[in-house]
Design a protein around this motif. Structure first.
Motif, PDB file in Angstrom:
ATOM      1  N   MET A   1      55.413  36.691  30.706  1.00  0.00           N
ATOM      2  CA  MET A   1      56.240  38.102  31.224  1.00  0.00           C
ATOM      3  C   MET A   1      54.840  38.768  32.082  1.00  0.00           C
ATOM      4  N   ALA A   2      53.687  38.031  32.194  1.00  0.00           N
ATOM      5  CA  ALA A   2      52.386  38.560  32.980  1.00  0.00           C
ATOM      6  C   ALA A   2      52.842  38.422  34.492  1.00  0.00           C
ATOM      7  N   THR A   3      52.041  39.217  35.229  1.00  0.00           N
ATOM      8  CA  THR A   3      52.218  39.181  36.419  1.00  0.00           C
ATOM      9  C   THR A   3      51.355  38.003  37.054  1.00  0.00           C
ATOM     10  N   GLU A   4      51.435  37.709  38.245  1.00  0.00           N
ATOM     11  CA  GLU A   4      50.307  36.621  39.022  1.00  0.00           C
ATOM     12  C   GLU A   4      49.080  37.154  39.023  1.00  0.00           C
ATOM     13  N   ALA A   5      48.821  38.365  39.328  1.00  0.00           N
ATOM     14  CA  ALA A   5      47.610  39.057  39.300  1.00  0.00           C
ATOM     15  C   ALA A   5      46.750  38.896  37.813  1.00  0.00           C
ATOM     16  N   PHE A   6      47.633  39.289  36.771  1.00  0.00           N
ATOM     17  CA  PHE A   6      47.014  39.336  35.583  1.00  0.00           C
ATOM     18  C   PHE A   6      46.780  37.762  35.254  1.00  0.00           C
ATOM     19  N   GLU A   7      47.625  36.842  35.513  1.00  0.00           N
ATOM     20  CA  GLU A   7      47.291  35.422  35.091  1.00  0.00           C
ATOM     21  C   GLU A   7      46.121  34.858  36.002  1.00  0.00           C
ATOM     22  N   SER A   8      45.802  35.438  36.861  1.00  0.00           N
ATOM     23  CA  SER A   8      44.491  34.985  38.013  1.00  0.00           C
ATOM     24  C   SER A   8      43.360  35.694  37.077  1.00  0.00           C
ATOM     25  N   ILE A   9      43.430  36.870  36.375  1.00  0.00           N
ATOM     26  CA  ILE A   9      42.333  37.221  35.487  1.00  0.00           C
ATOM     27  C   ILE A   9      42.222  36.257  34.417  1.00  0.00           C
ATOM     28  N   VAL A  10      43.153  36.061  33.794  1.00  0.00           N
ATOM     29  CA  VAL A  10      43.233  35.014  32.555  1.00  0.00           C
ATOM     30  C   VAL A  10      42.684  33.698  32.867  1.00  0.00           C
ATOM     31  N   GLU A  11      43.066  33.096  34.253  1.00  0.00           N
ATOM     32  CA  GLU A  11      42.218  32.085  34.705  1.00  0.00           C
ATOM     33  C   GLU A  11      40.836  32.270  34.901  1.00  0.00           C
ATOM     34  N   ASP A  12      40.442  33.266  35.624  1.00  0.00           N
ATOM     35  CA  ASP A  12      38.934  33.448  35.602  1.00  0.00           C
ATOM     36  C   ASP A  12      38.202  33.604  34.507  1.00  0.00           C
ATOM     37  N   PHE A  13      38.811  34.120  33.452  1.00  0.00           N
ATOM     38  CA  PHE A  13      38.219  34.297  32.065  1.00  0.00           C
ATOM     39  C   PHE A  13      38.041  33.162  31.408  1.00  0.00           C
ATOM     40  N   GLU A  14      38.820  31.969  31.764  1.00  0.00           N
ATOM     41  CA  GLU A  14      38.957  30.579  31.097  1.00  0.00           C
ATOM     42  C   GLU A  14      37.576  29.981  31.721  1.00  0.00           C
ATOM     43  N   PHE A  15      37.279  30.199  32.805  1.00  0.00           N
ATOM     44  CA  PHE A  15      36.087  29.752  33.602  1.00  0.00           C
ATOM     45  C   PHE A  15      34.880  30.287  33.190  1.00  0.00           C
ATOM     46  N   LEU A  16      34.896  31.683  32.515  1.00  0.00           N
ATOM     47  CA  LEU A  16      33.595  32.289  32.090  1.00  0.00           C
ATOM     48  C   LEU A  16      33.194  32.018  30.628  1.00  0.00           C
ATOM     49  N   GLU A  17      32.293  31.421  30.381  1.00  0.00           N
ATOM     50  CA  GLU A  17      32.135  30.794  29.009  1.00  0.00           C
ATOM     51  C   GLU A  17      31.586  31.951  28.006  1.00  0.00           C
ATOM     52  N   ASP A  18      30.887  32.706  28.348  1.00  0.00           N
ATOM     53  CA  ASP A  18      30.177  33.882  27.595  1.00  0.00           C
ATOM     54  C   ASP A  18      30.723  35.163  27.872  1.00  0.00           C
ATOM     55  N   TRP A  19      30.764  36.087  26.791  1.00  0.00           N
ATOM     56  CA  TRP A  19      31.351  37.444  26.865  1.00  0.00           C
ATOM     57  C   TRP A  19      30.326  38.296  28.072  1.00  0.00           C
ATOM     58  N   GLU A  20      29.234  38.130  28.039  1.00  0.00           N
ATOM     59  CA  GLU A  20      28.450  38.923  29.117  1.00  0.00           C
ATOM     60  C   GLU A  20      29.029  38.545  30.469  1.00  0.00           C
ATOM     61  N   ASP A  21      29.459  37.208  31.110  1.00  0.00           N
ATOM     62  CA  ASP A  21      29.701  36.896  32.044  1.00  0.00           C
ATOM     63  C   ASP A  21      31.424  37.470  32.357  1.00  0.00           C
ATOM     64  N   ARG A  22      31.917  37.724  31.386  1.00  0.00           N
ATOM     65  CA  ARG A  22      33.491  38.059  31.151  1.00  0.00           C
ATOM     66  C   ARG A  22      33.289  39.814  31.344  1.00  0.00           C
ATOM     67  N   TYR A  23      32.428  40.360  30.689  1.00  0.00           N
ATOM     68  CA  TYR A  23      32.051  41.745  30.695  1.00  0.00           C
ATOM     69  C   TYR A  23      31.773  42.110  32.255  1.00  0.00           C
ATOM     70  N   ARG A  24      30.852  41.411  32.761  1.00  0.00           N
ATOM     71  CA  ARG A  24      30.458  41.761  34.199  1.00  0.00           C
ATOM     72  C   ARG A  24      31.668  41.546  35.127  1.00  0.00           C
ATOM     73  N   HIS A  25      32.372  40.699  34.662  1.00  0.00           N
ATOM     74  CA  HIS A  25      33.608  40.411  35.680  1.00  0.00           C
ATOM     75  C   HIS A  25      34.484  41.521  35.540  1.00  0.00           C
ATOM     76  N   VAL A  26      34.693  41.993  34.404  1.00  0.00           N
ATOM     77  CA  VAL A  26      35.670  43.176  34.223  1.00  0.00           C
ATOM     78  C   VAL A  26      35.091  44.306  35.198  1.00  0.00           C
ATOM     79  N   ILE A  27      33.852  44.687  34.953  1.00  0.00           N
ATOM     80  CA  ILE A  27      32.938  45.640  35.762  1.00  0.00           C
ATOM     81  C   ILE A  27      33.139  45.372  37.142  1.00  0.00           C
ATOM     82  N   GLU A  28      33.065  44.164  37.638  1.00  0.00           N
ATOM     83  CA  GLU A  28      33.441  43.834  39.183  1.00  0.00           C
ATOM     84  C   GLU A  28      34.779  44.252  39.422  1.00  0.00           C
ATOM     85  N   LEU A  29      35.835  44.008  38.735  1.00  0.00           N
ATOM     86  CA  LEU A  29      37.186  44.222  39.019  1.00  0.00           C
ATOM     87  C   LEU A  29      37.203  45.877  39.041  1.00  0.00           C
ATOM     88  N   GLY A  30      36.769  46.546  38.364  1.00  0.00           N
ATOM     89  CA  GLY A  30      36.572  48.026  38.447  1.00  0.00           C
ATOM     90  C   GLY A  30      36.018  48.445  39.818  1.00  0.00           C
TER      91      GLY A  30
END
Length: 136
Positions: A1-30
């Motif tokens: 049910m998720a949008t293509e844009a959200f699925e793209s974020i999910v895919e990005d998170f799958e490539f980021l191995e640790d939470w610090e990288d994911r945290y930085r990615h969320v900040i970059e999205l903002g």
């Protein structure tokens, strides 16, 4: 049910191995999000229940859900960007049916946010759902 844009974020998170990288990615999205016009930062758009200042300007267009948002905290701006990816473009009448907590669980955000931030996300989701239900 998720949008293509959200699925793209999910895919990005799958490539980021640790939470610090994911945290930085969320900040970059903002950071990539356009700031909300100051004229829209009014009590009617302010979301209560968030540790930081949060505004959501919800304006469905052509039967599709759309909102913009802003916060004075960079991580929260990023969380708004994630929610925009989840909801923007969805038919308004389908917004309340989206299992936001389930979709966000795919990103494992709940494991790394403080209880105040988690409550803020819940408050934003509640505002989105209520506004969409009223508009539908």
């Amino acid at each position: 049910m998720a949008t293509e844009a959200f699925e793209s974020i999910v895919e990005d998170f799958e490539f980021l191995e640790d939470w610090e990288d994911r945290y930085r990615h969320v900040i970059e999205l903002g950071r990539a999000m356009a700031p909300l016009d100051d004229a829209l930062k009014v009590p009617a758009t302010k979301v209560d229940g968030c540790a930081s200042q949060v505004w959501l300007h919800i304006a469905p267009e052509g039967g599709r859900f759309h909102f913009d948002g802003d916060s004075d905290a960079m991580i929260v701006r990023g969380l708004i960007a994630v929610l925009r990816a989840l909801y923007n473009g969805v038919p308004v009448d389908r917004v309340p049916a989206i299992d936001a907590q389930g979709e966000l669980a795919r990103l494992e955000l709940q494991d790394h946010l403080s209880s105040q931030r988690s409550n803020g996300v819940k408050a934003m989701i509640q505002r989105i759902r209520e506004t969409a239900a009223a508009a539908a």
